[in-house]
Design an enzyme around this catalytic site. Structure first.
Site, PDB file in Angstrom:
ATOM      1  N   ASP A  14       9.861 104.601  25.924  1.00  0.00           N
ATOM      2  CA  ASP A  14       9.002 104.576  27.121  1.00  0.00           C
ATOM      3  C   ASP A  14       9.284 103.464  28.126  1.00  0.00           C
ATOM      4  OD1 ASP A  14       7.870 106.589  25.588  1.00  0.00           O
ATOM      5  OD2 ASP A  14       6.074 105.454  25.082  1.00  0.00           O
ATOM      6  N   LYS A  76       7.122 112.962  25.579  1.00  0.00           N
ATOM      7  CA  LYS A  76       6.153 113.019  24.484  1.00  0.00           C
ATOM      8  C   LYS A  76       4.767 112.705  25.015  1.00  0.00           C
ATOM      9  CE  LYS A  76       6.759 108.208  22.985  1.00  0.00           C
ATOM     10  NZ  LYS A  76       5.394 107.718  23.199  1.00  0.00           N
ATOM     11  N   CYS A 109       2.967 102.220  21.477  1.00  0.00           N
ATOM     12  CA  CYS A 109       3.960 103.203  21.045  1.00  0.00           C
ATOM     13  C   CYS A 109       5.004 102.620  20.095  1.00  0.00           C
ATOM     14  CB  CYS A 109       4.617 103.853  22.256  1.00  0.00           C
ATOM     15  SG  CYS A 109       3.435 104.832  23.234  1.00  0.00           S
TER      16      CYS A 109
END
Length: 180
Positions: A14, A76, A109
């Site tokens: 990310d 995602k 994450c």
């Protein structure tokens, strides 16, 4: 335990346009992630990248996209990459025991992905200088939790030199100027 190029996969989590500006030390994080991607390509380590809800957080920053070459970038919505079926399938298909993690945000994450990989029996290494959160408190809490869970916290140089394994090779000569 040594990080071995033939046993590891690099996961870049990310590093997206709308997240990066809010992070602690974003320039350092991007520079070190670029070095990891270059070293991974040069040492035969496969890489996977993710984007958390790209419609809202934007695409991966251009510097990382470019450094990733043809490595897949998987969208995602789960915080743990391993909870996303497409990512989990792509990661398992690599057949690697070791997971090297870099990315954002460390305390969301990255930590959840690391914990999922540990649960799955993988050896997990989080690259502290290629990982960031919005606050230093969150970064520190993340690293403390990871260590308690058996994740090894490493630096970019540790990963690169362990992937290389020795000096004097063509790979070493190519990567050394990028480190200095």
């Amino acid at each position: 335990m040594l990080i071995r190029a033939g046993e590891s996969a690099l996961v870049v989590i990310d590093m997206q346009e709308r997240l990066v500006p809010a992070m602690q030390a974003p320039a350092r994080t991007i520079a070190n992630t670029r070095l990891l991607l270059k070293a991974a390509q040069r040492t035969g380590v496969p890489a996977l990248l993710t984007e958390q809800y790209p419609q809202g957080l934007g695409p991966t920053v251009p510097e990382i996209r470019k450094a990733a070459g043809d490595a897949p970038i998987l969208p995602k919505v789960h915080f743990s990459c391993m909870e996303d079926a497409a990512f989990a399938e792509a990661f398992r298909a690599l057949g690697r025991k070791q997971a090297i993690l870099a990315g954002m945000e460390a305390h969301i994450c990255v930590v959840q992905t690391a914990e999922s990989l540990v649960e799955g029996g993988h050896d997990v290494f989080v690259v502290s200088d290629a990982t960031a959160s919005r606050t230093l408190d969150s970064e520190h809490a993340c690293l403390e939790r990871l260590r308690a869970s058996g994740v090894t916290v490493v630096t970019t140089e540790m990963v690169v030199f362990e992937w290389l394994g020795r000096a004097g090779t063509a790979e070493f000569k190519e990567l050394l100027p990028l480190i200095k």
